[in-house]
Design a protein around this motif. Structure first.
Motif, short mmCIF file in Angstrom:
data_model
loop_
_atom_site.label_atom_id
_atom_site.label_comp_id
_atom_site.label_asym_id
_atom_site.label_seq_id
_atom_site.Cartn_x
_atom_site.Cartn_y
_atom_site.Cartn_z
N LYS A 20 29.46 37.32 39.47
CA LYS A 20 30.94 37.67 40.86
C LYS A 20 29.71 37.41 42.05
O LYS A 20 29.65 38.01 41.95
CB LYS A 20 32.01 37.85 40.89
CG LYS A 20 33.10 37.90 39.92
CD LYS A 20 34.37 38.94 40.25
CE LYS A 20 35.61 38.57 38.70
NZ LYS A 20 36.52 38.84 39.09
N THR A 55 25.23 30.77 41.83
CA THR A 55 26.38 30.82 41.39
C THR A 55 27.83 29.89 41.24
O THR A 55 28.36 29.79 40.28
CB THR A 55 26.76 31.03 43.76
OG1 THR A 55 26.39 31.65 43.91
CG2 THR A 55 28.40 30.77 43.70
N THR A 93 27.78 42.66 38.29
CA THR A 93 28.64 41.42 38.12
C THR A 93 27.57 40.58 38.49
O THR A 93 27.58 39.96 39.25
CB THR A 93 29.80 41.96 38.96
OG1 THR A 93 30.57 40.97 38.88
CG2 THR A 93 28.90 41.84 40.49
N SER A 144 33.75 42.61 45.27
CA SER A 144 32.80 42.79 43.61
C SER A 144 32.00 43.04 43.71
O SER A 144 30.81 44.02 42.69
CB SER A 144 33.40 41.29 43.25
OG SER A 144 34.01 41.39 42.70
N SER A 184 34.29 33.20 47.43
CA SER A 184 33.03 32.40 46.97
C SER A 184 32.93 30.91 47.84
O SER A 184 33.27 30.47 48.46
CB SER A 184 33.88 31.93 45.51
OG SER A 184 34.39 30.46 45.99
#
Length: 655
Positions: A230, A152, A228, A235, A482
């Motif tokens: 994300k 990430t 994706t 998402s 996140s």
């Protein structure tokens, strides 16, 4: 419960200073408080911390062999190692390796690096930890949460698809910084920094991360090509829907065999886990089921040539000895600061998980786990790992549980596991060519339920609502924003809790419990009796500082001048306020100024201020600030009882 009245604002100033008449024994007790040795300077504390981390207190003046033994605990217990223990460790290590090999490949895929790097991470770090670590059960290697955290954070700096080499090198650099931070925490005994991510916040973070990791595995489980970058749940789900819709409607080949294969073996792994929990003798079954899944699925794909029909496979896995990555570390350029920041985050998360896991199993076995030694050993192993093509390794809860259930006796099980993985790298990596990606996704998914602890969340809600708020904040932050936001929310709420407790500390009125010499909070113990003319107050805070000094001062003055309870039940005017300072560990200049102002305000009303049992650092600073001279040495006591008796003696003599 009796209470005492207060003086009005217009009280006449005392014409001369009060002098307490004390006997020689009481004077000697005053000196015990006032003449305590000065606390050591800051540089001695830091040096002592380093010595304590490297060499235990009881061995500080011993030989180099003892120093090496404290640094490498394996040198101590290996001399008494028996063949019977090796039999248990060998079985545990082989069982551990059967689970570690497929998980390491899956977690490498989660970290967006090639599969072999997950296997490399299960070779060097466990060997180093076995020599330097103090836990007997903890299993070292890559873990899901740290792998996801790396993917990430690092992909925001380097694109793993467009520039995989730069991405891989940046991961090694992050691992190096993570090891540096971990070793520093251990050397300087800074383990309290890890505690800023509280247990409650970690429960929420782990649960949110488990769901996010599970959603990301839909890519491999469904065989999706467009996905994706994300990590938030919305998402990921939108990306899954759009990708499937695009592949189906555009005529692009989408193979449902990926989903069928992955789900079939996921069900197989979960069933074996259920059987292993019901029958303790079959503990090895859930441990070997991931490896069996890899072998069987690889054979199915190879024999049926399912890869030709759209089943995604791993393809080439590089084997051999861990290659050196020394020259791949990036210490120059604009992204060094980012590497250090990501390394710090990974270091804290990895340490928090490892220490929690290690202490849990150490408590079951009945021995103590030295947190600072654990940090040092994990720091060294990650530094060495960054130089040998490994990424951040830590203790895995699921593999540690398997290691424990398999009957491991010492850290030799980690060595057996590392050797087994190394043999696999040398001989069997070619056989992994046809391993389907969906199987790796199913292996990761099968490990995620252990990260979601619903019963612990209910327990936190029941015991501490503020802790539950931190847990919920971390969970929702990771799930819908996140990983960084989730961590930030959790730490912010935890800091807010500390700040509120610091700004509003407990300020308690004490009374004497009947038939005892104990003075307790009159709210908690209604039977406690307040002494007429004397208010005894305890400050329940570790520090009397700028954050709470004014609050405490105003609270005391309010009790003296405005509290109706003292006025309505008046038995005489207040003559003295006694501060029980036994709980105070420190005081700063703001706290000293607040005490000086409190003393002046009380003295203007004809009330004396006494202090009881100020701690080492507190009395040292009060003497340096000359506050002891201002209130008089005779007004500092060792116990509350002595202070009350002295004030009563004065009261009776002046009546």
């Amino acid at each position: 419960m009796g209470s005492v009245p207060v003086l009005e604002e217009g009280s006449i100033m005392r014409e001369q200073r009060v002098v307490l008449h004390v006997d020689e024994e009481q004077k000697e007790r005053f000196n015990w408080v006032l003449d305590s040795p000065n606390p050591p300077p800051l540089w001695k504390k830091l040096l002592g911390s380093v010595k304590e981390a490297v060499l235990p207190r009881q061995r500080r003046n011993t030989t180099w062999s003892c120093f090496l033994q404290s640094l490498f605990p394996i040198l101590g217990w290996l001399r008494n190692y028996k063949a019977s223990k090796f039999k248990d460790d060998l079985l545990a290590g082989l069982t551990l390796a059967s689970l570690s090999i497929p998980q390491s490949i899956g977690y490498a895929n989660l970290a967006k690096v090639d599969p072999q790097y997950g296997l490399y991470t299960s070779v060097v770090p466990p060997l180093i930890y076995a020599m330097m670590g103090s836990s007997r059960e903890i299993a070292i290697g890559p873990v899901a949460v740290v792998s996801m955290l790396l993917a990430t954070l690092v992909q925001k700096v380097e694109d793993p698809v467009a520039n995989p080499i730069a991405y891989r090198n940046f991961v090694f650099t992050v691992t190096f910084f993570a090891g540096i931070f971990q070793a520093t925490f251990g050397i300087f005994r800074l383990g309290f920094l890890v505690d800023f991510l509280s247990h409650a916040a970690l429960v929420g973070f782990m649960a949110g991360a488990a769901i996010v990791i599970g959603l990301q595995q839909l890519k491999g489980l469904l065989g999706i090509t467009h996905f994706t970058t994300k990590t938030d749940a919305v998402s990921v789900l939108v990306s899954v829907y759009k990708s499937l819709h695009y592949q189906i409607t555009s005529g692009e080949n989408w193979c449902p065999l990926n989903f069928v294969l992955g789900c079939s073996f996921l069900i197989f792994i979960l069933i074996t886990r259920f059987i292993g929990r019901r029958n303790r003798k079959l503990f090895w079954l859930p441990a070997v089921s991931p490896l069996l899944s890899v072998i069987l699925s690889t054979l199915i794909v190879y024999l049926s040539k399912a890869d030709k029909q759209g089943v995604n496979i791993i393809k080439h896995v590089k084997g051999g000895l861990n290659p050196s990555s020394l020259h791949q570390l990036q210490f120059h350029g604009q992204n060094v600061g980012e590497a250090a920041k990501i390394g710090l985050i990974c270091a804290i998360i990895a340490l928090t998980e490892a220490v929690a896991v290690g202490r849990s199993f150490a408590s079951v076995k009945g021995y103590h786990l030295d947190g600072n030694k654990e940090m040092l050993s994990m720091g060294v192993m990650n530094i060495a790992g960054s130089l040998t093509s490994c990424y951040v390794a830590t203790g895995s809860f699921s593999r540690t549980a398997v290691n424990f259930s398999a009957g491991c006796q010492t850290a030799i099980s980690n060595i057996v596991m590392a050797i087994t993985v190394f043999v696999c790298l040398q001989l069997f990596t070619r056989l992994l060519y046809y391993t389907p990606v969906a199987i790796l996704a199913s292996i990761i998914l099968s490990a995620l339920p252990g990260l979601i602890d619903i019963s612990e969340a209910f327990y936190i809600w029941k015991v501490d609502k503020f802790d539950f708020l931190a847990s919920l904040g971390a969970f929702l932050g990771v799930l819908f924003a996140s990983v960084e936001i989730g961590l930030l929310v959790a730490v912010t709420i935890s800091f807010a809790k500390i700040l509120i407790q610091s700004i509003r500390p407990g300020v308690e009125v004490l009374g004497r419990v009947p038939s005892t010499e104990a003075f307790c909070d009159v709210t908690q113990y209604p039977m406690a009796i307040s002494t007429p003319g004397i208010i005894v107050i305890r400050i329940s805070s570790g520090s009397f500082c700028f954050a709470n000094a004014n609050f405490v001062r105003e609270r005391i003055l309010k009790w003296v001048t405005e509290d109706n309870e003292f006025k309505e039940n008046a038995k005489g005017k207040v003559k003295a306020v006694i501060l029980d300072m036994a709980n105070l560990m420190n005081v700063d200049t703001s706290g000293i100024l607040a005490l000086e102002e409190l003393h002046k305000r009380l003295q203007s009303r004809g009330i004396e201020l006494a202090m009881v049992n100020p701690r080492w650092l507190v009395i040292h600073k009060l003497k340096l600030a000359h506050f002891v001279d201002k209130i008089g040495k005779e007004w500092i006591f060792l116990t509350v009882g002595e202070a009350v008796d002295a004030c009563l003696n004065y009261k009776f003599s002046s009546a």
